[in-house]
Write an enzyme that holds these catalytic residues in place. Structure first.
Site, short mmCIF file in Angstrom:
data_model
loop_
_atom_site.label_atom_id
_atom_site.label_comp_id
_atom_site.label_asym_id
_atom_site.label_seq_id
_atom_site.Cartn_x
_atom_site.Cartn_y
_atom_site.Cartn_z
N LYS A 1 0.91 -84.16 21.40
CA LYS A 1 0.67 -84.38 22.83
C LYS A 1 -0.82 -84.19 23.10
O LYS A 1 -1.32 -83.07 23.18
CB LYS A 1 1.48 -83.39 23.68
CG LYS A 1 1.60 -83.88 25.09
CD LYS A 1 1.29 -82.90 26.19
CE LYS A 1 -0.06 -82.33 26.31
NZ LYS A 1 -1.07 -83.14 27.00
N GLU B 1 -5.65 -71.96 18.57
CA GLU B 1 -7.11 -72.10 18.55
C GLU B 1 -7.55 -72.10 20.01
O GLU B 1 -7.41 -73.11 20.70
CB GLU B 1 -7.52 -73.42 17.88
CG GLU B 1 -7.11 -73.53 16.42
CD GLU B 1 -7.99 -72.70 15.51
OE1 GLU B 1 -9.03 -72.17 15.96
OE2 GLU B 1 -7.63 -72.55 14.33
N CYS C 1 -15.59 -75.07 22.05
CA CYS C 1 -15.14 -73.68 21.98
C CYS C 1 -16.14 -72.84 21.19
O CYS C 1 -16.25 -71.64 21.39
CB CYS C 1 -13.78 -73.62 21.31
SG CYS C 1 -13.76 -74.52 19.76
N GLU D 1 -16.25 -68.44 29.86
CA GLU D 1 -16.69 -69.60 29.08
C GLU D 1 -17.29 -70.63 30.04
O GLU D 1 -16.60 -71.13 30.93
CB GLU D 1 -15.44 -70.16 28.40
CG GLU D 1 -15.71 -71.03 27.21
CD GLU D 1 -14.41 -71.51 26.55
OE1 GLU D 1 -13.33 -71.37 27.14
OE2 GLU D 1 -14.50 -72.02 25.43
P1 NAP Z 1 -6.21 -76.59 28.35
O1 NAP Z 1 -6.24 -76.80 29.81
O2 NAP Z 1 -5.61 -75.35 27.83
O3 NAP Z 1 -5.47 -77.87 27.76
C1 NAP Z 1 -5.27 -78.03 26.39
C2 NAP Z 1 -3.99 -78.80 26.18
O4 NAP Z 1 -2.92 -78.05 26.71
C3 NAP Z 1 -3.95 -80.16 26.86
O5 NAP Z 1 -3.24 -81.06 26.05
C4 NAP Z 1 -3.18 -79.85 28.12
O6 NAP Z 1 -2.50 -80.96 28.65
C5 NAP Z 1 -2.18 -78.84 27.62
N1 NAP Z 1 -1.65 -77.99 28.69
C6 NAP Z 1 -2.24 -77.64 29.86
N2 NAP Z 1 -1.40 -76.87 30.58
C7 NAP Z 1 -0.25 -76.75 29.86
C8 NAP Z 1 0.97 -76.07 30.07
N3 NAP Z 1 1.20 -75.36 31.18
N4 NAP Z 1 1.93 -76.15 29.12
C9 NAP Z 1 1.72 -76.86 28.00
N5 NAP Z 1 0.56 -77.52 27.74
C10 NAP Z 1 -0.42 -77.45 28.65
O7 NAP Z 1 -7.65 -76.65 27.71
P2 NAP Z 1 -8.73 -77.77 27.87
O8 NAP Z 1 -9.39 -77.59 29.19
O9 NAP Z 1 -8.18 -79.11 27.55
O10 NAP Z 1 -9.71 -77.44 26.66
C11 NAP Z 1 -10.72 -76.54 26.79
C12 NAP Z 1 -10.36 -75.21 26.16
O11 NAP Z 1 -9.99 -75.41 24.80
C13 NAP Z 1 -11.53 -74.26 26.12
O12 NAP Z 1 -11.12 -72.97 26.46
C14 NAP Z 1 -11.96 -74.31 24.67
O13 NAP Z 1 -12.67 -73.18 24.24
C15 NAP Z 1 -10.68 -74.48 23.96
N6 NAP Z 1 -10.88 -75.06 22.62
C16 NAP Z 1 -10.66 -74.26 21.54
C17 NAP Z 1 -10.88 -74.75 20.27
C18 NAP Z 1 -10.66 -73.88 19.07
O14 NAP Z 1 -10.55 -74.43 17.98
N7 NAP Z 1 -10.57 -72.58 19.19
C19 NAP Z 1 -11.32 -76.06 20.10
C20 NAP Z 1 -11.53 -76.85 21.22
C21 NAP Z 1 -11.30 -76.33 22.49
P3 NAP Z 1 -3.09 -81.75 29.92
O15 NAP Z 1 -4.35 -82.35 29.47
O16 NAP Z 1 -2.04 -82.75 30.21
O17 NAP Z 1 -3.28 -80.75 31.01
#
Ligand code: NAP
Length: 489
Positions: free
Chosen positions: A185, A261, A295, A391
């Protein structure tokens, strides 16, 4: 070059439906949702908006394909990954255009991500044939102990928008190598790169049902439905700590294997003996790669008093050389992904300035459509500024001055997150001592980038658990089975 928010390239042909069981399907409810260009807000494409029913159909396909896939010779699985690597490489230009249009970063940055993403397939094509077990004699000599590694089973991958392809391939690569099937997804802001990858893997010969891709705006419901299904055996999530926490809780019901992650708050330490020019080069990478939306992005710069002015002045000069504009226009820095990301950046910069931080360059968004924010350096950031805790996910470098090593390490560790840290020093003893004390899963020593498919990527504390890449990466997709054999003394 003048500022330009208009695309210089059309969107290449991209699938717009769900990829389930080796077929492109419309969503069961007939729904679609729009994917926008963050440089100007225009709609690029519409994709299928999956319902929970579609998600279950995708898991059905993954479950049906699991036994045959697990029994497929490792060499065959590896060869499919290898072909995937080659096809991604051949199609870099199209993939880069799609990625830049949906996510915003420059074409050069998209190409770099595509190389990184493809390398996970090459790496795991080589790991597929290196899965082994063990043989041992029981301590009393009366038996033998065999261990074998077997695929975990059907997986769910939830990926973020900031690296639309690589955050997928570093899960898909080891899962294919290990013999697992999967439902992916992708983030709803950037689903197009993943849909194109599904097409590429089908062309590479991946059997139907091994990979299924479900795009949706009903994210919580669709993911929740799959987590409640006892046929699912593993969740791997990349995204925010907040969502990750909730998914770990939901995964408890079926006691899923889980990899997380999550967010980062990387400290970037520059000691008095550092090569300042090298530190500035490292800072450009650690801060400006992916428009700061990584990240691993340096979130806080702790710089020794003896070099802080030189470092700040050079970083400011380098930021001022950067050209903003549409990612396809040749600009260095594209827009942020959406309005809320840009507004959060503005809020954190405003807070730091109000508390006494000095904005040396930038410090404001660009007016008009699209979500551009000017590369920003803030010096003398006080300890209580929110930007040191949260962040920022944007092109902002907050700089704090320190005097003693202990003070810098304490400040670096003063966060619930622990993904990456960066250390710049010419003193080997100091480098090792500091690296040992930093509470992070990864440390960049005199370099501003740590990501490498051959290395274990991952965090500690609230940055999550599990490792992606390296020799460790495939272990996330393998169970160890122990066979006890009675042989007599
Ligand atoms: P996010 O809001 O957590 O979304 C990530 C994924 O989760 C998306 O596919 C999103 O879908 C889904 N999601 C959101 N709400 C959900 C829920 N209630 N239930 C199930 N799935 C849900 O994060 P983001 O804004 O896309 O990404 C940024 C974050 O990712 C930052 O904090 C960054 O540090 C972290 N990150 C970490 C790494 C690592 O390897 N540690 C790498 C890259 C990014 P939708 O798009 O449909 O909302």
């Amino acid at each position: 070059m003048s500022f330009d928010r208009i695309s210089h390239r059309p969107l290449p042909p991209v699938p717009d439906r769900l990829w389930i069981g080796g077929a492109w399907r419309t969503a069961s409810g007939g729904g679609t949702f729009g994917v926008d260009d963050p440089a100007n807000g225009s709609e690029l494409a519409r994709v299928a908006d999956a319902t929970s029913e579609d998600a279950v159909a995708a898991l059905d396909a993954a479950v049906d394909a699991q036994a045959a896939w697990a029994a497929t010779p490792p060499r065959d699985r590896g060869e499919i990954l290898r072909r995937g690597f080659e096809l991604i490489t051949d199609r870099t230009d199209d993939l880069a255009t799609v990625m830049t249009l949906e996510m915003g970063k420059s074409l050069d940055e998209s190409r770099a991500e595509i190389t990184y993403a493809a390398e996970f397939f090459r790496w795991f094509s080589e790991e597929a044939v290196r899965v082994t077990g063990s043989y041992g004699v029981t301590p009393n000599g009366a038996g033998r102990m065999l261990t074998m590694k077997q695929p975990v089973g059907p997986c769910l991958f939830v990926t973020p928008w900031n690296f639309p392809l690589a955050m997928g391939t570093r899960k898909i690569g080891p899962a294919i190598a290990a013999g697992c099937t999967m439902v992916v997804k992708p983030a709803s802001a950037t689903p197009l790169s993943m849909l194109l990858l599904a097409e590429i893997l089908a062309e590479a010969g991946l059997p139907d049902g091994v990979l299924n891709v479900v795009t949706t705006r009903s994210t919580g419901e669709v993911v929740g439905t799959l987590l409640q299904d006892s046929r699912l055996r593993k969740l791997s999530f990349t995204g925010s700590t907040e969502v990750g926490r909730s998914l770990v809780e939901q995964s408890a019901a079926n006691l899923l294997r889980v990899s997380m992650e999550l967010g980062g708050n990387a400290p970037f330490l520059v000691f008095a003996d550092a090569d300042v020019e090298k530190a500035v080069d490292g800072a450009m990478l650690a801060k400006m790669r992916n428009v700061g939306e990584a990240c691993t992005a340096a979130n806080r710069f702790y710089v020794h008093r003896d070099v802080v002015e030189e470092f700040t002045t050079r970083l400011t000069e380098r930021f001022e050389e950067l050209q903003l504009g549409h990612g396809t226009s040749g600009a260095d820095v594209g827009p942020l992904v959406d309005a809320s990301t840009r507004d959060k950046v503005a809020d954190l910069v405003g807070d730091a300035a109000e508390r006494g931080g000095v904005v040396r360059t930038g410090g404001e968004p660009v007016d008009g459509p699209g979500y551009f924010y000017r590369p920003t350096v803030i010096a003398d950031v006080p300890d209580d500024a929110r930007i040191l805790r949260e962040e920022v996910f944007g092109p902002v470098a907050p700089i704090v001055t320190f005097d003693e090593d202990d003070e810098a390490v304490r400040a670096a560790n003063d966060t619930e997150l622990g993904l990456t840290a960066y250390v710049f020093t010419r003193d080997l003893d100091r480098a090792i001592r500091v690296a040992e004390r930093l509470e992070t899963g990864m440390v960049g020593l005199n370099q501003g980038i740590v990501s490498n498919p051959a290395a274990p990527f991952g965090g500690i504390k609230a940055s999550g658990f599990g490792r992606e890449g390296g020799a460790e990466g495939i272990e996330e997709y393998l169970e160890t089975k122990y066979v006890a054999l009675a042989t007599g003394a």
